[in-house]
Design an enzyme around this catalytic site. Structure first.
Site, PDB file in Angstrom:
ATOM      1  N   PHE A  13       0.838  -1.214   0.000  1.00 39.02           N
ATOM      2  CA  PHE A  13       0.000   0.000   0.000  1.00 39.02           C
ATOM      3  C   PHE A  13       0.873   1.263   0.000  1.00 39.02           C
ATOM      4  O   PHE A  13       0.915   2.019  -0.983  1.00 39.02           O
ATOM      5  CB  PHE A  13      -0.950  -0.080   1.208  1.00 39.02           C
ATOM      6  CG  PHE A  13      -1.571   1.210   1.633  1.00 39.02           C
ATOM      7  CD1 PHE A  13      -2.167   2.065   0.715  1.00 39.02           C
ATOM      8  CD2 PHE A  13      -1.581   1.569   2.978  1.00 39.02           C
ATOM      9  CE1 PHE A  13      -2.754   3.263   1.122  1.00 39.02           C
ATOM     10  CE2 PHE A  13      -2.165   2.751   3.395  1.00 39.02           C
ATOM     11  CZ  PHE A  13      -2.733   3.608   2.462  1.00 39.02           C
ATOM     12  N   ASP A  33      10.280  -6.618  -3.179  1.00 37.21           N
ATOM     13  CA  ASP A  33       9.109  -7.136  -2.459  1.00 37.21           C
ATOM     14  C   ASP A  33       9.029  -8.648  -2.640  1.00 37.21           C
ATOM     15  O   ASP A  33       9.399  -9.163  -3.695  1.00 37.21           O
ATOM     16  CB  ASP A  33       7.832  -6.469  -3.017  1.00 37.21           C
ATOM     17  CG  ASP A  33       6.708  -6.434  -1.996  1.00 37.21           C
ATOM     18  OD1 ASP A  33       6.261  -7.509  -1.575  1.00 37.21           O
ATOM     19  OD2 ASP A  33       6.289  -5.324  -1.620  1.00 37.21           O
ATOM     20  N   THR A  37       2.143  -9.614   1.325  1.00 36.94           N
ATOM     21  CA  THR A  37       0.856  -8.900   1.364  1.00 36.94           C
ATOM     22  C   THR A  37       0.708  -7.936   0.197  1.00 36.94           C
ATOM     23  O   THR A  37      -0.387  -7.440  -0.051  1.00 36.94           O
ATOM     24  CB  THR A  37       0.702  -8.076   2.664  1.00 36.94           C
ATOM     25  OG1 THR A  37       1.860  -7.248   2.810  1.00 36.94           O
ATOM     26  CG2 THR A  37       0.546  -8.960   3.862  1.00 36.94           C
ATOM     27  N   GLY A  38       1.796  -7.653  -0.497  1.00 38.61           N
ATOM     28  CA  GLY A  38       1.724  -6.704  -1.610  1.00 38.61           C
ATOM     29  C   GLY A  38       1.048  -7.340  -2.811  1.00 38.61           C
ATOM     30  O   GLY A  38       0.739  -8.527  -2.827  1.00 38.61           O
ATOM     31  N   LYS A  91      10.971 -11.887  12.063  1.00 35.68           N
ATOM     32  CA  LYS A  91      12.170 -12.029  11.224  1.00 35.68           C
ATOM     33  C   LYS A  91      12.237 -10.906  10.191  1.00 35.68           C
ATOM     34  O   LYS A  91      13.308 -10.365   9.923  1.00 35.68           O
ATOM     35  CB  LYS A  91      12.114 -13.358  10.449  1.00 35.68           C
ATOM     36  CG  LYS A  91      12.576 -14.558  11.217  1.00 35.68           C
ATOM     37  CD  LYS A  91      12.694 -15.713  10.220  1.00 35.68           C
ATOM     38  CE  LYS A  91      12.894 -17.018  10.927  1.00 35.68           C
ATOM     39  NZ  LYS A  91      12.787 -18.160   9.994  1.00 35.68           N
ATOM     40  N   THR A  92      11.102 -10.584   9.607  1.00 35.17           N
ATOM     41  CA  THR A  92      11.101  -9.530   8.579  1.00 35.17           C
ATOM     42  C   THR A  92      11.566  -8.208   9.174  1.00 35.17           C
ATOM     43  O   THR A  92      12.400  -7.512   8.601  1.00 35.17           O
ATOM     44  CB  THR A  92       9.691  -9.392   7.954  1.00 35.17           C
ATOM     45  OG1 THR A  92       9.399 -10.597   7.258  1.00 35.17           O
ATOM     46  CG2 THR A  92       9.615  -8.226   6.988  1.00 35.17           C
ATOM     47  N   ASN A  99      19.811  -6.704   7.489  1.00 36.36           N
ATOM     48  CA  ASN A  99      20.276  -6.790   6.098  1.00 36.36           C
ATOM     49  C   ASN A  99      20.298  -5.419   5.424  1.00 36.36           C
ATOM     50  O   ASN A  99      21.246  -5.077   4.715  1.00 36.36           O
ATOM     51  CB  ASN A  99      19.395  -7.764   5.303  1.00 36.36           C
ATOM     52  CG  ASN A  99      19.642  -9.199   5.730  1.00 36.36           C
ATOM     53  OD1 ASN A  99      20.749  -9.558   6.126  1.00 36.36           O
ATOM     54  ND2 ASN A  99      18.609 -10.028   5.668  1.00 36.36           N
ATOM     55  N   TYR A 145       4.801  -7.967  15.929  1.00 41.16           N
ATOM     56  CA  TYR A 145       4.897  -6.735  15.138  1.00 41.16           C
ATOM     57  C   TYR A 145       5.508  -5.620  15.990  1.00 41.16           C
ATOM     58  O   TYR A 145       6.504  -5.009  15.608  1.00 41.16           O
ATOM     59  CB  TYR A 145       3.508  -6.344  14.657  1.00 41.16           C
ATOM     60  CG  TYR A 145       3.451  -5.118  13.787  1.00 41.16           C
ATOM     61  CD1 TYR A 145       3.886  -5.154  12.462  1.00 41.16           C
ATOM     62  CD2 TYR A 145       2.934  -3.912  14.276  1.00 41.16           C
ATOM     63  CE1 TYR A 145       3.806  -4.027  11.651  1.00 41.16           C
ATOM     64  CE2 TYR A 145       2.847  -2.794  13.466  1.00 41.16           C
ATOM     65  CZ  TYR A 145       3.285  -2.850  12.161  1.00 41.16           C
ATOM     66  OH  TYR A 145       3.205  -1.731  11.358  1.00 41.16           O
ATOM     67  N   LYS A 149       9.292  -4.239  15.521  1.00 44.11           N
ATOM     68  CA  LYS A 149       9.540  -2.854  15.107  1.00 44.11           C
ATOM     69  C   LYS A 149      10.389  -2.113  16.138  1.00 44.11           C
ATOM     70  O   LYS A 149      11.195  -1.246  15.796  1.00 44.11           O
ATOM     71  CB  LYS A 149       8.207  -2.123  14.902  1.00 44.11           C
ATOM     72  CG  LYS A 149       7.433  -2.578  13.673  1.00 44.11           C
ATOM     73  CD  LYS A 149       8.025  -1.983  12.400  1.00 44.11           C
ATOM     74  CE  LYS A 149       7.144  -2.265  11.195  1.00 44.11           C
ATOM     75  NZ  LYS A 149       7.702  -1.683   9.965  1.00 44.11           N
TER      76      LYS A 149
HETATM   77  P1  NAD Z   1       1.499  -3.551   3.217  1.00 40.94           P
HETATM   78  O1  NAD Z   1       1.249  -4.872   3.851  1.00 40.94           O
HETATM   79  O2  NAD Z   1       0.558  -3.093   2.158  1.00 40.94           O
HETATM   80  O3  NAD Z   1       2.970  -3.484   2.610  1.00 40.94           O
HETATM   81  C1  NAD Z   1       4.053  -4.195   3.113  1.00 40.94           C
HETATM   82  C2  NAD Z   1       4.843  -4.733   1.931  1.00 40.94           C
HETATM   83  O4  NAD Z   1       5.985  -5.446   2.428  1.00 40.94           O
HETATM   84  C3  NAD Z   1       4.034  -5.724   1.096  1.00 40.94           C
HETATM   85  O5  NAD Z   1       4.164  -5.415  -0.276  1.00 40.94           O
HETATM   86  C4  NAD Z   1       4.669  -7.078   1.431  1.00 40.94           C
HETATM   87  O6  NAD Z   1       4.538  -8.033   0.391  1.00 40.94           O
HETATM   88  C5  NAD Z   1       6.107  -6.663   1.714  1.00 40.94           C
HETATM   89  N1  NAD Z   1       6.820  -7.629   2.546  1.00 40.94           N
HETATM   90  C6  NAD Z   1       6.394  -8.234   3.686  1.00 40.94           C
HETATM   91  N2  NAD Z   1       7.338  -9.055   4.166  1.00 40.94           N
HETATM   92  C7  NAD Z   1       8.399  -8.972   3.304  1.00 40.94           C
HETATM   93  C8  NAD Z   1       9.677  -9.590   3.255  1.00 40.94           C
HETATM   94  N3  NAD Z   1      10.073 -10.467   4.186  1.00 40.94           N
HETATM   95  N4  NAD Z   1      10.506  -9.285   2.217  1.00 40.94           N
HETATM   96  C9  NAD Z   1      10.112  -8.403   1.255  1.00 40.94           C
HETATM   97  N5  NAD Z   1       8.911  -7.795   1.250  1.00 40.94           N
HETATM   98  C10 NAD Z   1       8.070  -8.074   2.270  1.00 40.94           C
HETATM   99  O7  NAD Z   1       1.554  -2.488   4.395  1.00 40.94           O
HETATM  100  P2  NAD Z   1       1.695  -0.897   4.382  1.00 40.94           P
HETATM  101  O8  NAD Z   1       0.527  -0.333   5.064  1.00 40.94           O
HETATM  102  O9  NAD Z   1       2.056  -0.416   3.035  1.00 40.94           O
HETATM  103  O10 NAD Z   1       2.941  -0.701   5.363  1.00 40.94           O
HETATM  104  C11 NAD Z   1       4.257  -0.417   4.879  1.00 40.94           C
HETATM  105  C12 NAD Z   1       5.182  -0.191   6.053  1.00 40.94           C
HETATM  106  O11 NAD Z   1       4.731   0.919   6.832  1.00 40.94           O
HETATM  107  C13 NAD Z   1       5.268  -1.390   7.006  1.00 40.94           C
HETATM  108  O12 NAD Z   1       6.608  -1.533   7.439  1.00 40.94           O
HETATM  109  C14 NAD Z   1       4.397  -0.976   8.163  1.00 40.94           C
HETATM  110  O13 NAD Z   1       4.804  -1.572   9.363  1.00 40.94           O
HETATM  111  C15 NAD Z   1       4.575   0.532   8.177  1.00 40.94           C
HETATM  112  N6  NAD Z   1       3.409   1.193   8.800  1.00 40.94           N
HETATM  113  C16 NAD Z   1       2.230   1.316   8.129  1.00 40.94           C
HETATM  114  C17 NAD Z   1       1.148   1.907   8.754  1.00 40.94           C
HETATM  115  C18 NAD Z   1      -0.163   2.103   8.051  1.00 40.94           C
HETATM  116  O14 NAD Z   1      -1.108   2.620   8.676  1.00 40.94           O
HETATM  117  N7  NAD Z   1      -0.330   1.774   6.800  1.00 40.94           N
HETATM  118  C19 NAD Z   1       1.263   2.375  10.082  1.00 40.94           C
HETATM  119  C20 NAD Z   1       2.471   2.203  10.742  1.00 40.94           C
HETATM  120  C21 NAD Z   1       3.556   1.625  10.079  1.00 40.94           C
END
Ligand code: NAD
Ligand code: UDP
Length: 319
Positions: A13, A33, A37-38, A91-92, A99, A145, A149
């Site tokens: 997103f 990516d 979840t993407g 782990k992520t 990394n 989570y 973080k």
């Molecule tokens: P999202 O789930 O849409 O995007 C996360 C992306 O990371 C996805 O495309 C997923 O496939 C990819 N991903 C997950 N694990 C992975 C891995 N091991 N290797 C490579 N890619 C991986 O979520 P988002 O809302 O776009 O959030 C993006 C970031 O912003 C995240 O780190 C999240 O913790 C942070 N964040 C978002 C919000 C929010 O409200 N949207 C709030 C606080 C923090």
């Protein structure tokens, strides 16, 4: 100046909006990516662009690239998704941070961490200021989570102190907008999909818990502003919209804007669900001259229009 920029989680997103903006600013963007979840549909429109490159890779494994800046967003963000494989979530965050920090150290890149308001847990200080250390359960279902973080933030600051890595840490509060995953269980997408499908709106608990919702365009502007500050600015800095609303108010507004006939139904409150959340953004205002511009109502209208179109094209999707 044109830069080579790595966006981990670029198919998600927030990541897809970030990639789009950076490509628009004429940078070379490497989107990394593993599509946990993407969705490739989020970035289809960028794929033919010579300034955009897609790398399918899991950040928990090392990667060797040459870049000037790294935005580290890879991590599932919604409770349903990050709780599906909690060990992989930690782990992520942790191996992914190691990394990416190792990469930043080797190529002397600036690196920004997408941290979260979840580092404050169920906060006892309101609104949340960056100095607050938080109130986090280390062994609950949100811990993979939250603690992942928190540990990533620790790693960022230690790589900075120990290896002079050029870090930037932002703490993102609830952000919403087009390209949210329709089934990821986050409240705004859930309520909109439920309303547009004419289904009941699921209120967890009594609905008096609060959140502060930031529209995606505002957030991306703040994120890029933070990355481009001098090296002395490392954060953490809260980015979010301080306009606080209850979950019930959000549901009522979405019903009004969609014209839905949906009823509100009560569901149990998930474990460790924070009662209140609102960012103090004084630091972002002072350091980045940033504050959100898009009111909740306007941002919701754009998000509803997006989901209206999406659900027409995907007739089987439900929240
Ligand atoms: P999202 O789930 O849409 O995007 C996360 C992306 O990371 C996805 O495309 C997923 O496939 C990819 N991903 C997950 N694990 C992975 C891995 N091991 N290797 C490579 N890619 C991986 O979520 P988002 O809302 O776009 O959030 C993006 C970031 O912003 C995240 O780190 C999240 O913790 C942070 N964040 C978002 C919000 C929010 O409200 N949207 C709030 C606080 C923090
Ligand atoms: N929520 C709700 N109904 C839903 C989804 C979420 O009432 O269908 C509530 C949830 O319990 C929480 C708030 O909305 O209090 C925000 O939830 P979300 O998962 O979007 O984000 P987070 O809890 O991580 O801030």
């Amino acid at each position: 100046m044109k830069k080579r920029i790595l966006v981990t989680g670029g198919g998600g997103f927030l990541g897809s909006h970030l990639c789009e903006t950076l490509v628009g600013q004429e940078h070379d963007v490497l989107c990394l990516d593993n599509f946990f979840t993407g969705d490739k549909q989020n970035i289809y429109h960028l794929m033919g662009n010579p300034r955009f490159e897609l790398i399918r890779h899991d950040v928990t494994f090392p990667v060797y690239l040459e870049v000037d800046q790294i935005y580290n967003l890879a991590c599932p963000a919604s409770p349903i998704h990050y709780q599906r494989d909690p060990v992989q979530t930690t782990k992520t965050s942790v191996h992914g941070a190691i990394n990416m920090l190792g990469l930043a150290k080797r190529v002397k890149a600036q690196i920004l961490q997408a941290s979260t308001s979840e580092v404050y847990g169920d906060p006892e200080v309101h609104p949340q200021v960056e100095e607050y250390w938080g109130n986090v359960n280390p062994i609950g279902i949100r811990s993979c989570y939250d603690e992942g973080k928190r540990c990533a933030e620790t790693l960022f600051f230690d790589y900075h102190r120990q290896n002079q890595v050029r870090i930037k840490v932002i703490r993102i509060f609830n952000t919403y907008g087009p390209r949210m995953h329709p089934n990821d269980g986050r409240v705004v997408s859930n309520f909109i999909v439920q309303a547009l499908r004419g289904k009941d709106i699921t209120i967890f608990g009594d609905g008096n818990q609060t959140r502060s919702f930031c529209y995606v365009d505002d957030l991306i502007r703040g994120m890029i502003a933070m990355m481009n500050t001098p090296d002395s600015v490392i954060g953490p800095i809260n980015l979010g919209n301080p306009a606080e609303t209850t979950i019930l108010e959000a549901a009522q507004l979405i019903i009004e804007l969609t014209g839905a006939k949906s009823k509100l139904v009560s569901r149990p409150l998930p474990q460790d669900d924070p009662v209140r959340r609102r960012p103090c953004i004084d630091r972002a205002k002072a350091v980045l001259s940033w504050e959100p511009r898009v009111p909740f109502r306007d941002g919701l209208q754009k998000t509803i229009a997006y989901f209206d179109d999406y659900l027409t094209r995907h007739p089987h999707v439900e929240a």
